[in-house]
Design a protein around this motif. Structure first.
Motif, PDB file in Angstrom:
ATOM      1  N   VAL A 167     -13.751  -7.587  24.457  1.00 28.81           N
ATOM      2  CA  VAL A 167     -13.337  -8.903  23.953  1.00 28.81           C
ATOM      3  C   VAL A 167     -13.787 -10.000  24.904  1.00 28.81           C
ATOM      4  O   VAL A 167     -14.280 -11.059  24.469  1.00 28.81           O
ATOM      5  N   CYS A 171     -17.843 -10.070  24.526  1.00 24.98           N
ATOM      6  CA  CYS A 171     -18.397 -10.239  23.178  1.00 24.98           C
ATOM      7  C   CYS A 171     -17.713 -11.348  22.377  1.00 24.98           C
ATOM      8  O   CYS A 171     -18.301 -11.871  21.427  1.00 24.98           O
ATOM      9  N   ASN A 172     -16.493 -11.677  22.732  1.00 27.70           N
ATOM     10  CA  ASN A 172     -15.764 -12.731  22.000  1.00 27.70           C
ATOM     11  C   ASN A 172     -14.924 -13.551  22.969  1.00 27.70           C
ATOM     12  O   ASN A 172     -13.695 -13.640  22.835  1.00 27.70           O
ATOM     13  N   PRO A 173     -15.573 -14.196  23.949  1.00 21.90           N
ATOM     14  CA  PRO A 173     -14.825 -14.864  25.020  1.00 21.90           C
ATOM     15  C   PRO A 173     -13.982 -16.051  24.550  1.00 21.90           C
ATOM     16  O   PRO A 173     -12.931 -16.335  25.148  1.00 21.90           O
ATOM     17  N   LEU A 174     -14.397 -16.728  23.494  1.00 26.45           N
ATOM     18  CA  LEU A 174     -13.663 -17.910  23.029  1.00 26.45           C
ATOM     19  C   LEU A 174     -12.293 -17.544  22.468  1.00 26.45           C
ATOM     20  O   LEU A 174     -11.374 -18.377  22.479  1.00 26.45           O
ATOM     21  N   HIS A 175     -12.145 -16.316  21.972  1.00 27.01           N
ATOM     22  CA  HIS A 175     -10.875 -15.886  21.392  1.00 27.01           C
ATOM     23  C   HIS A 175     -10.146 -14.869  22.280  1.00 27.01           C
ATOM     24  O   HIS A 175      -9.212 -14.208  21.838  1.00 27.01           O
ATOM     25  N   TYR A 176     -10.603 -14.746  23.536  1.00 27.52           N
ATOM     26  CA  TYR A 176     -10.043 -13.749  24.448  1.00 27.52           C
ATOM     27  C   TYR A 176      -8.535 -13.923  24.619  1.00 27.52           C
ATOM     28  O   TYR A 176      -7.761 -12.984  24.447  1.00 27.52           O
ATOM     29  N   ILE A 230      -6.556 -13.200  21.358  1.00 29.41           N
ATOM     30  CA  ILE A 230      -6.495 -11.797  20.938  1.00 29.41           C
ATOM     31  C   ILE A 230      -5.602 -10.983  21.864  1.00 29.41           C
ATOM     32  O   ILE A 230      -4.715 -10.252  21.409  1.00 29.41           O
ATOM     33  N   SER A 246     -17.825   0.788  22.808  1.00 29.52           N
ATOM     34  CA  SER A 246     -17.521  -0.537  23.359  1.00 29.52           C
ATOM     35  C   SER A 246     -18.614  -0.992  24.316  1.00 29.52           C
ATOM     36  O   SER A 246     -19.071  -2.138  24.270  1.00 29.52           O
ATOM     37  N   LYS A 300     -21.862  -1.983  22.603  1.00 28.23           N
ATOM     38  CA  LYS A 300     -21.752  -3.351  22.090  1.00 28.23           C
ATOM     39  C   LYS A 300     -21.806  -4.372  23.230  1.00 28.23           C
ATOM     40  O   LYS A 300     -22.457  -5.425  23.115  1.00 28.23           O
ATOM     41  N   THR A 353     -24.690  -7.312  23.825  1.00 30.75           N
ATOM     42  CA  THR A 353     -24.328  -8.721  24.005  1.00 30.75           C
ATOM     43  C   THR A 353     -24.885  -9.269  25.308  1.00 30.75           C
ATOM     44  O   THR A 353     -25.414 -10.383  25.348  1.00 30.75           O
TER      45      THR A 353
END
Length: 314
Positions: free
Chosen positions: A126, A129-134, A137, A219, A222, A226
């Motif tokens: 997370v 790969c998805n730091p803005l929503h870390y 989440i 993981s 992925k 990234t």
């Protein structure tokens, strides 16, 4: 004569084993184990205290590290009484029910460690790969739920093992191969069909270690994809560097665990000393080295340790 339970054909006590033929140097081996236990307990407690004291470290990655440290403490303490009794006091008897309890906790903490490492890989997934929503989440509530899920899953997978052993008549011998109790070792003492134990034990390993390691690999595939898409070389190295300590923890756990599992099932002709050494490595390496790895590789933890010791020398 061994005192057997007349209804279940189980010994009242079992005999623990250290290193056969090395009894003359048990006191030196005991010193080595004491050093390992002290290192594991002090190191993991130090990590917990540092994260607890520094509010800036109350972030998902460090909370998962705390879970790992608590689990490593549990693993160390679950083997400490019998290992020190065997090597330090040459006291090798353990009650049958106490052995089952120790077996439960040893395997429970081992399964827990696998689950925590999977959770830590999800954290890195997370974060990269998805730091803005870390933060959205991995909230404190989510982390608590993940921790509870790991505990429940590990306990439910291990719960049947003591009962599966209880149903077996133990009449081949009452001598174990280690200074602690493991399910595969207890199975070898039975003079009945252990197919159910073998199938369940292998299934539990496959569901836990197999699936956890598979998801960890996915993981990191992925994560690697990234990171390779990041144009800046410095940012790529920074992203990968946050994973180094976790990768080390994965290797420290899965390599000895896999080796022990393979030896127990397919290496029956291997020398007994190899089985014994690999089992000790499997139990002692992660609790001892994990806090060292995180103290060396995590800048915030390393900085706090230096501050603590520098104040102590002033």
């Amino acid at each position: 004569m061994t005192d057997f339970n007349s209804t279940r054909f189980q010994p009242a006590t079992l005999q623990l084993t250290g290193f056969p033929g090395q009894e003359a140097v048990y006191h030196w081996i005991a010193v080595l184990f004491i050093v390992l236990y002290i290192t594991a307990v002090v190191g993991n407690c130090l990590v917990l205290c540092i994260v607890w004291a520094d509010r800036q470290l109350h972030r998902p990655m460090y909370l998962f590290i705390c879970m790992l440290s608590i689990n490593d403490l549990g693993m160390s303490l679950s083997t400490l009484p019998t290992v020190l009794a065997t090597f330090f006091f040459c006291f090798t008897n353990i009650k049958f029910d106490a052995c089952l309890s120790q077996m439960f906790f040893v395997h429970f903490f081992s399964f827990m460690e696998s689950g925590i490492l999977l959770a830590m890989s999800f954290d890195r997934f997370v974060a990269i790969c998805n730091p803005l929503h870390y933060a959205a989440i991995l909230t404190p509530t989510t982390i608590l739920r993940i921790g509870l899920a790991i505990v429940i899953k590990s306990a439910s997978m291990i719960f049947p093992l003591p009962f599966l052993i209880k149903r077996l008549p133990i009449c081949k011998s009452n001598v174990l191969s280690h200074a602690y109790c493991l399910h595969p070792n207890l199975m070898t003492l039975a003079c009945a069909d252990t197919t159910v134990n073998n199938i369940y034990g292998f299934s539990a390993l496959l569901i836990t270690y197999g699936l956890d390691s598979l998801f960890i690999i996915l993981s990191y595939i992925k994560i690697l994809k990234t990171v390779l898409n990041i144009t800046s070389k410095e940012q790529r190295l920074t992203a990968l560097n946050t994973c180094v300590s976790h990768i080390c923890a994965i290797l420290l756990f899965y390599v000895p665990t896999s080796a022990v599992s393979v030896l127990h099932r397919f290496g029956k002709n291997a020398p007994l000393l190899v089985h014994i050494l690999m089992s000790y490595i499997y139990l002692f390496v992660p609790p001892v080295l994990n806090p060292i790895v995180y103290s060396v590789k995590m800048k915030e933890i390393r900085k706090t340790i230096f501050q603590v010791f520098s104040r102590g020398t002033v």
